[in-house]
Motif scaffolding. Structure first.
Motif, PDB file in Angstrom:
ATOM      1  N   TRP A 189       0.815  -1.211   0.000  1.00  0.00           N
ATOM      2  CA  TRP A 189       0.000   0.000   0.000  1.00  0.00           C
ATOM      3  C   TRP A 189       0.852   1.266   0.000  1.00  0.00           C
ATOM      4  CZ3 TRP A 189      -3.950   2.341  -1.513  1.00  0.00           C
ATOM      5  CH2 TRP A 189      -4.417   3.522  -0.922  1.00  0.00           C
ATOM      6  N   GLU A 190       1.939   1.266   0.728  1.00  0.00           N
ATOM      7  CA  GLU A 190       2.780   2.465   0.782  1.00  0.00           C
ATOM      8  C   GLU A 190       3.269   2.842  -0.612  1.00  0.00           C
ATOM      9  OE1 GLU A 190       6.716   4.229   3.120  1.00  0.00           O
ATOM     10  OE2 GLU A 190       6.165   2.115   3.324  1.00  0.00           O
ATOM     11  N   CYS A 193       0.032   4.066  -2.782  1.00  0.00           N
ATOM     12  CA  CYS A 193      -0.568   5.371  -2.490  1.00  0.00           C
ATOM     13  C   CYS A 193       0.399   6.516  -2.758  1.00  0.00           C
ATOM     14  CB  CYS A 193      -1.128   5.430  -1.070  1.00  0.00           C
ATOM     15  SG  CYS A 193       0.065   5.291   0.249  1.00  0.00           S
ATOM     16  N   LEU A 223      -4.282  11.928   2.149  1.00  0.00           N
ATOM     17  CA  LEU A 223      -3.284  11.059   2.776  1.00  0.00           C
ATOM     18  C   LEU A 223      -2.608  11.758   3.946  1.00  0.00           C
ATOM     19  CD1 LEU A 223      -1.750   9.439  -0.422  1.00  0.00           C
ATOM     20  CD2 LEU A 223      -2.955   8.229   1.413  1.00  0.00           C
ATOM     21  N   ARG A 227      -2.646  10.430   7.773  1.00  0.00           N
ATOM     22  CA  ARG A 227      -1.369  10.070   8.392  1.00  0.00           C
ATOM     23  C   ARG A 227      -1.039  10.908   9.621  1.00  0.00           C
ATOM     24  NH1 ARG A 227       1.763   9.539   2.549  1.00  0.00           N
ATOM     25  NH2 ARG A 227       1.182   7.363   2.145  1.00  0.00           N
ATOM     26  N   GLU A 261      -6.028   4.252   4.160  1.00  0.00           N
ATOM     27  CA  GLU A 261      -4.900   4.582   5.037  1.00  0.00           C
ATOM     28  C   GLU A 261      -5.319   4.559   6.503  1.00  0.00           C
ATOM     29  OE1 GLU A 261      -0.907   5.875   5.891  1.00  0.00           O
ATOM     30  OE2 GLU A 261      -1.792   5.131   4.016  1.00  0.00           O
TER      31      GLU A 261
END
Length: 338
Positions: A189-190, A193, A223, A227, A261
């Protein structure tokens, strides 16, 4: 493993859609006041004029249209045919009496009425910016490899064209399909995205048709919100107020990425968080949870939730995953040919 991820995407789409259905199109404050916290499938409340038609664990137009698209791809043995996609969506809409219910978005309703009158898809303008293309894009992520971005965008645009042809709508559909396809290919995923903002920009700028803000920039904001949030509840509040959770592509697609996320890519948690978010909960849930399902495969879907989806909706998702795996392999083999 790839077929397992494709199956996870199909189930994720249905899970997020059905979990988010009862609260769809309600403000966040009303969702909290009415439900408290949604953590299981619920029937659509009688007072919700978008959800009142659906029973517990039933998915909505999002997944119905995604399956109409998937069926069109199957009918053409893995090829994208916009007229068949439009016909299939229209058939579903008429069968569900969608024109007389509060389930079709404004852009889709206008386009489907034109198709109903015999207008070819190629002649439709369809320059709306709502999320009808993105909400049904998961089968395209299952079908299309990511070896050629421009070709990927062109295929997504073709599949979107029965109802949506605007730069923003296509960009949103590309973002969802690309994330799913990359997940199916085994990317984490990192990595996925981090590249989505540039993917969104490229798709939106390929054929400019509107004067909308940048979806890529909105995804970056989304994002960052997810985060840097101080806890899940704070993160959801900020997604709702800063990113937006409405039916426009620029809000709902960016919100879906934020929710993946915020849920740490867990599909069951993602579906629940999206259901409690407020706004276009079923669509955001469908898009976000499809990505989560593609990332982790069908085994990541809670077995009881999966059983309920199967029992209520009576669909053979394994057939879809098997066929789409074959179509994808054919495309990959064609790309490898000199």
């Amino acid at each position: 493993m790839m077929e397992n991820r494709i199956l996870g995407a199909f189930y994720g789409q249905a899970l997020g859609d059905a979990m988010g259905m009862p609260s769809e199109l309600w403000p966040r404050s009303r969702v909290k006041a009415h439900f408290g916290w949604i953590d299981r499938f619920l029937p659509g409340p009688a007072e919700n004029n978008a959800a009142c038609y659906f029973n517990r664990a039933e998915f909505t137009d999002d997944t119905s249209m995604a399956l109409a698209l998937a069926d069109a791809i199957i009918e053409h043995h893995g090829a994208v045919n916009p007229d068949t996609i439009g016909r299939n969506i229209l058939r579903w809409a008429e069968g569900f009496d969608a024109f007389n219910k509060n389930v079709l978005g404004p852009t889709s309703k206008i386009a489907l009425n034109a198709i109903k009158q015999g207008t070819p898809v190629s002649e439709l303008e369809n320059n709306g910016v709502t999320n009808g293309a993105a909400m049904r894009a998961s089968p395209l992520g299952c079908l299309l490899p990511t070896h050629n971005l421009d070709a990927f965008i062109d295929e997504v645009a073709l599949a979107s064209s029965p109802t949506h042809k605007s730069d923003l709508a296509i960009s949103g559909a590309v973002v969802i399909a690309w994330a799913i396809s990359k997940a199916i290919e085994g990317r984490n995923w990192e990595t996925i995205c981090d590249e989505l903002p540039s993917i969104a920009r490229h798709a939106q700028e390929k054929r400019v048709t509107t004067f909308n803000a940048s979806l890529g920039a909105r995804i970056e904001l989304a994002l960052n919100v997810a985060r840097t949030a101080r806890g899940t509840e704070s993160g959801m509040e900020q997604v709702y107020h800063l990113v937006g959770t409405g039916t426009s592509t620029i809000e709902s697609v960016a919100a879906a990425i934020a929710m993946v996320e915020l849920a740490q890519t867990n599909p069951n948690r993602c579906a629940i968080l999206c259901a409690n978010l407020g706004g276009d909960t079923d669509t955001i849930g469908a898009m976000a949870t499809a990505i989560c399902g593609a990332l982790h495969g069908v085994e990541s879907i809670d077995s009881e939730l999966k059983r309920e989806l199967d029992d209520v909706n009576q669909l053979d998702f394994m057939r879809y995953s098997r066929l789409f795996m074959g179509y994808r392999q054919q495309r990959e083999a064609q790309n490898e040919c000199p």
